[in-house]
Design a protein around this motif. Structure first.
Motif, mmCIF file in Angstrom:
data_model
loop_
_atom_site.group_PDB
_atom_site.id
_atom_site.type_symbol
_atom_site.label_atom_id
_atom_site.label_comp_id
_atom_site.label_asym_id
_atom_site.label_seq_id
_atom_site.Cartn_x
_atom_site.Cartn_y
_atom_site.Cartn_z
ATOM 1 N N VAL A 147 -0.633 -2.573 -1.241
ATOM 2 C CA VAL A 147 0.153 -2.828 -0.040
ATOM 3 C C VAL A 147 0.808 -1.501 0.346
ATOM 4 C CG1 VAL A 147 2.080 -4.137 0.920
ATOM 5 C CG2 VAL A 147 0.547 -5.201 -0.745
ATOM 6 N N LEU A 148 0.593 -1.052 1.569
ATOM 7 C CA LEU A 148 1.048 0.280 1.979
ATOM 8 C C LEU A 148 2.563 0.426 1.920
ATOM 9 C CD1 LEU A 148 -1.384 1.268 4.861
ATOM 10 C CD2 LEU A 148 -1.522 1.741 2.421
ATOM 11 N N ASP A 149 3.301 -0.662 2.106
ATOM 12 C CA ASP A 149 4.763 -0.579 1.996
ATOM 13 C C ASP A 149 5.199 -0.216 0.577
ATOM 14 O OD1 ASP A 149 5.283 -1.102 4.631
ATOM 15 O OD2 ASP A 149 5.647 -3.248 4.342
ATOM 16 N N GLU A 150 4.327 -0.466 -0.400
ATOM 17 C CA GLU A 150 4.670 -0.213 -1.799
ATOM 18 C C GLU A 150 4.041 1.072 -2.335
ATOM 19 O OE1 GLU A 150 3.268 -3.804 -3.571
ATOM 20 O OE2 GLU A 150 4.919 -4.996 -2.755
ATOM 21 N N VAL A 151 3.345 1.823 -1.475
ATOM 22 C CA VAL A 151 2.694 3.069 -1.880
ATOM 23 C C VAL A 151 3.564 4.238 -1.434
ATOM 24 C CG1 VAL A 151 0.665 4.533 -1.559
ATOM 25 C CG2 VAL A 151 0.391 2.054 -1.750
ATOM 26 N N MET B 298 -11.460 -0.367 2.345
ATOM 27 C CA MET B 298 -10.976 -0.714 3.679
ATOM 28 C C MET B 298 -9.505 -0.334 3.765
ATOM 29 S SD MET B 298 -11.068 -4.251 5.866
ATOM 30 C CE MET B 298 -9.916 -5.161 4.880
ATOM 31 N N ILE B 299 -9.148 0.290 4.887
ATOM 32 C CA ILE B 299 -7.760 0.669 5.129
ATOM 33 C C ILE B 299 -7.321 0.017 6.430
ATOM 34 C CG2 ILE B 299 -6.158 2.567 5.578
ATOM 35 C CD1 ILE B 299 -8.080 4.378 3.992
ATOM 36 N N THR B 300 -6.235 -0.758 6.353
ATOM 37 C CA THR B 300 -5.623 -1.336 7.549
ATOM 38 C C THR B 300 -4.192 -0.821 7.613
ATOM 39 O OG1 THR B 300 -4.663 -3.308 6.519
ATOM 40 C CG2 THR B 300 -6.984 -3.439 7.211
ATOM 41 N N GLU B 301 -3.445 -1.265 8.613
ATOM 42 C CA GLU B 301 -2.046 -0.826 8.700
ATOM 43 C C GLU B 301 -1.176 -1.498 7.652
ATOM 44 O OE1 GLU B 301 -0.409 -3.621 12.276
ATOM 45 O OE2 GLU B 301 -1.536 -1.835 12.795
ATOM 46 N N GLU B 302 -1.744 -2.441 6.896
ATOM 47 C CA GLU B 302 -0.972 -3.141 5.874
ATOM 48 C C GLU B 302 -1.432 -2.860 4.454
ATOM 49 O OE1 GLU B 302 -1.216 -7.221 6.976
ATOM 50 O OE2 GLU B 302 -0.117 -6.911 8.845
ATOM 51 N N ILE B 303 -2.747 -2.664 4.252
ATOM 52 C CA ILE B 303 -3.280 -2.527 2.894
ATOM 53 C C ILE B 303 -4.340 -1.442 2.791
ATOM 54 C CG2 ILE B 303 -2.890 -4.960 2.297
ATOM 55 C CD1 ILE B 303 -6.012 -5.282 2.675
#
Length: 159
Positions: free
Chosen positions: A30-34, A13-18
């Motif tokens: 967490v996308l902010d950390e990728v 699952m892909i959301t705007e956060e994870i």
């Protein structure tokens, strides 16, 4: 407010956060950390390389033997020797697809985010991840602008 889901399947699952994976082992990024996400192509199946070499040798053999070919049967054999390897090669390509990987860094560690040999699914996941990063970037820009705007108003009141 709930997060927008850009891609959902039984194991991802892909959301705007994870980006959450359930298979082969559960992991959440967490996308902010990728950072530094890119595509890495897997290796080619050895059978495809062997078939390509056989095809090149067959064409070379037909070209060398061309001056001495004089009957319809020999021309038919030469035609088959040239046509068969590409046909078998394209079949082997369908039966042994190349695996693609989405690779990046999560908290400074290199990780494989997604792997698939299905080009359609891989393209959908890659696009969903790109859309999630874009949405994350836009919301981050809005937060930065809102913070700047608030700081500007506070500074204006003080001065």
């Amino acid at each position: 407010m709930s997060a927008t889901v850009y891609y959902r399947s039984t194991d991802l699952m892909i959301t705007e956060e994870i980006l959450a994976l359930w298979s082969p082992e559960p992991r959440v990024f967490v996308l902010d950390e990728v950072q530094g996400v890119h595509v890495v192509r897997g290796s080619i199946h050895p059978a495809r390389i062997v078939l390509m070499v056989i095809g090149v040798l067959a064409v070379f053999g037909v070209l060398v033997a061309w001056p001495v070919i004089d009957s319809a049967g020999e021309y038919l054999f030469a035609f088959a020797a040239i046509v068969a390897p590409p046909m078998v090669g394209s079949t082997s390509r369908a039966l042994t697809p190349r695996t693609l990987h989405l690779v990046g860094h999560h908290q400074g560690v290199r990780v494989t985010l997604f792997t698939s040999s299905d080009m359609l699914t891989f393209g959908q996941v890659k696009r969903a991840l790109m859309r999630a990063f874009e949405a994350r970037s836009r919301s981050q820009d809005r937060r930065d602008l809102a913070g700047y705007d608030e700081a500007y108003h506070l500074l204006n009141r003080v001065l």
